[in-house]
Design an enzyme around this catalytic site. Structure first.
Site, mmCIF file in Angstrom:
data_model
loop_
_atom_site.group_PDB
_atom_site.id
_atom_site.type_symbol
_atom_site.label_atom_id
_atom_site.label_comp_id
_atom_site.label_asym_id
_atom_site.label_seq_id
_atom_site.Cartn_x
_atom_site.Cartn_y
_atom_site.Cartn_z
ATOM 1 C CG ASP A 254 7.352 -30.664 -29.171
ATOM 2 O OD1 ASP A 254 7.095 -30.428 -27.985
ATOM 3 O OD2 ASP A 254 6.944 -29.932 -30.097
ATOM 4 N NE ARG B 257 16.005 -29.419 -42.883
ATOM 5 C CZ ARG B 257 15.079 -30.028 -42.148
ATOM 6 N NH1 ARG B 257 15.376 -30.438 -40.938
ATOM 7 N NH2 ARG B 257 13.865 -30.218 -42.599
HETATM 8 P P1 IMP Z 1 6.971 -34.784 -31.642
HETATM 9 O O1 IMP Z 1 6.297 -35.857 -32.453
HETATM 10 O O2 IMP Z 1 6.012 -33.746 -31.160
HETATM 11 O O3 IMP Z 1 7.826 -35.338 -30.530
HETATM 12 O O4 IMP Z 1 7.899 -33.991 -32.626
HETATM 13 C C1 IMP Z 1 9.027 -34.559 -33.139
HETATM 14 C C2 IMP Z 1 9.474 -33.927 -34.434
HETATM 15 O O5 IMP Z 1 8.935 -32.623 -34.621
HETATM 16 C C3 IMP Z 1 10.964 -33.755 -34.406
HETATM 17 O O6 IMP Z 1 11.606 -34.883 -34.925
HETATM 18 C C4 IMP Z 1 11.185 -32.508 -35.225
HETATM 19 O O7 IMP Z 1 11.333 -32.843 -36.582
HETATM 20 C C5 IMP Z 1 9.935 -31.712 -35.042
HETATM 21 N N1 IMP Z 1 10.108 -30.675 -34.002
HETATM 22 C C6 IMP Z 1 9.622 -30.673 -32.743
HETATM 23 N N2 IMP Z 1 9.988 -29.575 -32.072
HETATM 24 C C7 IMP Z 1 10.756 -28.855 -32.930
HETATM 25 C C8 IMP Z 1 11.450 -27.595 -32.817
HETATM 26 O O8 IMP Z 1 11.469 -26.913 -31.792
HETATM 27 N N3 IMP Z 1 12.128 -27.184 -33.928
HETATM 28 C C9 IMP Z 1 12.146 -27.894 -35.094
HETATM 29 N N4 IMP Z 1 11.531 -29.074 -35.232
HETATM 30 C C10 IMP Z 1 10.824 -29.554 -34.167
#
Ligand code: IMP
Ligand code: MG
Length: 189
Positions: free
Chosen positions: A115, A177
């Site tokens: 994300d 999940r």
């Molecule tokens: P980031 O650090 O913002 O890239 O987020 C990464 C982590 O956030 C992922 O490994 C997920 O566990 C969680 N995450 C991000 N977006 C989503 C989503 O749309 N649904 C569920 N979990 C998410």
């Protein structure tokens, strides 16, 4: 019916929390086979250590490792970057570390979704410091246009819109999940 394995994937138990279908169970299966075949070719001479990032990547790694025709190893680590909400805190906490040594290993991080990219950015530095021979990433989902940190992803399954999604390992407050497909979440987080 969406899946031959879980007839109740979109059952009434999900209530009105699920919005649009983002990736079908069939599309997940096809993509996982493709990625497995690609990894089999790329790592033919040096089978990787798959590092599954718990808990979201557990469905993905379970299917992916069976799609790779090489003697791969799998290990798990758990990080927490989200509280109970659907927005990143930007702070990454190691909840469970790896059991194996990474020195001279070909490490492939298996992630559910990238994300903001903050989690992965942190993980790369954290694992890279242990002197693996190579360190690459296989992410099932990439949220379009959301990255706050530059990412170099060797394998990406699907690029999706930035909506919050659940299913196939991805949760909201630990639920959903166990869905075989991926949906937008439209309930109360
Ligand atoms: P980031 O650090 O913002 O890239 O987020 C990464 C982590 O956030 C992922 O490994 C997920 O566990 C969680 N995450 C991000 N977006 C989503 C989503 O749309 N649904 C569920 N979990 C998410
Ligand atoms: Mg995750």
């Amino acid at each position: 019916m969406d899946s031959d394995r879980s007839p109740d994937v979109t059952g009434h138990w999900a209530g009105h929390d699920l919005g649009e279908l983002v990736v079908s169970a069939q599309d997940v299966r096809e993509k996982v086979s493709e990625l497995g075949a690609q990894i089999t070719r790329d790592y033919a001479t040096h089978p990787p250590l798959l590092v599954c990032v718990l808990k979201g990547a557990v469905n993905f790694v379970s299917d992916l490792m069976r799609a790779i025709a090489l003697p791969v190893e799998v290990d798990f680590m758990a990080v927490s970057s989200y509280g109970a909400a659907t927005k990143t805190s930007g702070v990454v906490r190691i909840v469970k570390d790896l059991d194996v040594d990474l020195v001279d290993r070909d490490v492939l991080i298996v992630e559910d979704v990238v994300d903001s990219g903050l989690t992965l950015h942190y993980l790369r530095q954290y694992l890279g410091a242990r002197n693996p021979r190579s360190l690459e990433v296989c992410a099932l989902l990439l949220k379009a246009g959301e990255q706050r940190v530059e990412q170099d992803l060797k394998y990406v399954g699907f690029t999706i819109p930035s909506d919050f999604v659940v299913g196939y390992g991805l949760d909201v407050n630990e639920r959903y999940r166990n869905l075989d497909a991926i949906y937008t979440f439209v309930g109360e987080a």
